[in-house]
Enzyme design. Structure first.
Site, PDB file in Angstrom:
ATOM      1  N   ASP A 145       0.050  -9.073   2.022  1.00  0.00           N
ATOM      2  CA  ASP A 145       0.081  -8.217   1.364  1.00  0.00           C
ATOM      3  C   ASP A 145      -0.298  -8.386  -0.180  1.00  0.00           C
ATOM      4  OD1 ASP A 145       1.072  -6.624  -0.789  1.00  0.00           O
ATOM      5  OD2 ASP A 145       3.985  -6.849  -0.525  1.00  0.00           O
ATOM      6  N   VAL A 146      -1.384  -7.895  -0.306  1.00  0.00           N
ATOM      7  CA  VAL A 146      -1.791  -8.131  -1.288  1.00  0.00           C
ATOM      8  C   VAL A 146      -1.904  -8.153  -2.675  1.00  0.00           C
ATOM      9  CG1 VAL A 146      -4.234  -8.406  -0.244  1.00  0.00           C
ATOM     10  CG2 VAL A 146      -3.129  -6.021  -1.604  1.00  0.00           C
ATOM     11  N   TYR A 183      -7.329   3.943  -8.948  1.00  0.00           N
ATOM     12  CA  TYR A 183      -7.914   3.178  -7.698  1.00  0.00           C
ATOM     13  C   TYR A 183      -9.433   3.324  -7.863  1.00  0.00           C
ATOM     14  CZ  TYR A 183     -10.492   2.913  -2.285  1.00  0.00           C
ATOM     15  OH  TYR A 183     -11.483   2.478  -1.519  1.00  0.00           O
TER      16      TYR A 183
END
Length: 252
Positions: free
Chosen positions: A64-65, A156
């Site tokens: 899980d980054v 993003y």
């Protein structure tokens, strides 16, 4: 593989691909595997058996980054490494989240930028020991949102823009250790994450009208560019971002 006029040989090379269980990461992982590399892929689920994709042939590591301890644990599980592909992540809007929300924004930065720096730093000592022709390589997955402001993608896009700066900074910092760091900026490419965009015929057609080569990208397009950047043919290329976009960024 589908490149009729070129063949990559990565026999004996050790590769780590974050987010290698799906999307562009999966295409890159498959291409390296078919080229003879030993490939480790990461995903968020506890085991490889929980994926529909056939992950036999890969070493699977849960990651899980957004979790620093996960990043440190994955780095500690690797004892030899030549190439790192940072492909993990997802646009928050695809999860139904408002990217303008400050909490969502912070998650995007952690997922797509901070995690890349942390993992790369943890793995740099291993990469510096690589004997890969052309030097060890890190390739970061950037985006068209690295170059343009996009209303749906403020978080993003900001993270992916920062990734270009990180790519340059790490390239300069680690050049003396024979580690090259580059990025691939993918245009609109078919994947699970982009399905909603491609399914919107009006939006898809509008974007396609600006692509000189007249088609959206396929995962193999990005895989080919990535394997090239890791090859000895690219041994004098570092700190660069290669748009793989059918000409989108240069069209008027």
């Amino acid at each position: 593989m589908s490149w009729p006029n070129i063949r990559f040989d990565y026999s004996g090379v050790s590769v780590l691909i974050t987010g290698g269980t799906g999307g562009l990461g999966a295409a890159i992982a498959s291409s390296f595997l078919e080229s003879g590399a030993t490939v480790a892929v990461t995903g968020t689920r506890p085991s490889a058996s929980e994926y529909d994709e056939d992950l036999r042939g890969y070493r699977y590591l849960q990651l899980d980054v957004e979790d620093r301890s996960h990043i440190d644990r994955v780095a500690a599980q690797i004892d030899r490494l030549d190439i790192v592909i940072n492909s993990a992540g997802v646009a928050m809007f695809a999860l139904g989240l408002d990217e303008a929300d400050p909490d969502v924004f912070e998650r995007a930065i952690a997922m797509h930028l901070s995690s890349v720096q942390r993992l790369a730093t943890r793995l740099a000592p291993l990469l510096s020991g690589s004997r890969l022709a052309g030097g060890a390589s890190i390739v970061n997955m950037a985006s068209m949102s690295s170059f343009f402001g996009m209303d749906l993608l403020p978080a993003y896009g900001t993270a992916k823009t920062g990734l270009l700066g990180l790519t340059r900074a790490l390239a300069v910092r680690w050049a003396s250790q024979n580690i090259r760091v580059n990025a691939v900026a993918a245009g609109l490419t078919r994947s699970r994450m982009t399905e909603p965009l491609l399914a919107n015929s009006e939006l898809s057609s509008s974007l396609l009208s600006r692509v000189p080569l007249g088609r959206h990208g396929e995962p193999l397009d990005v895989a080919g560019a990535t394997l090239f950047l890791c090859s000895a043919a690219a041994s004098w290329i570092t700190g660069q971002t290669l748009p793989v976009d059918g000409g989108f960024t240069v069209a008027g």
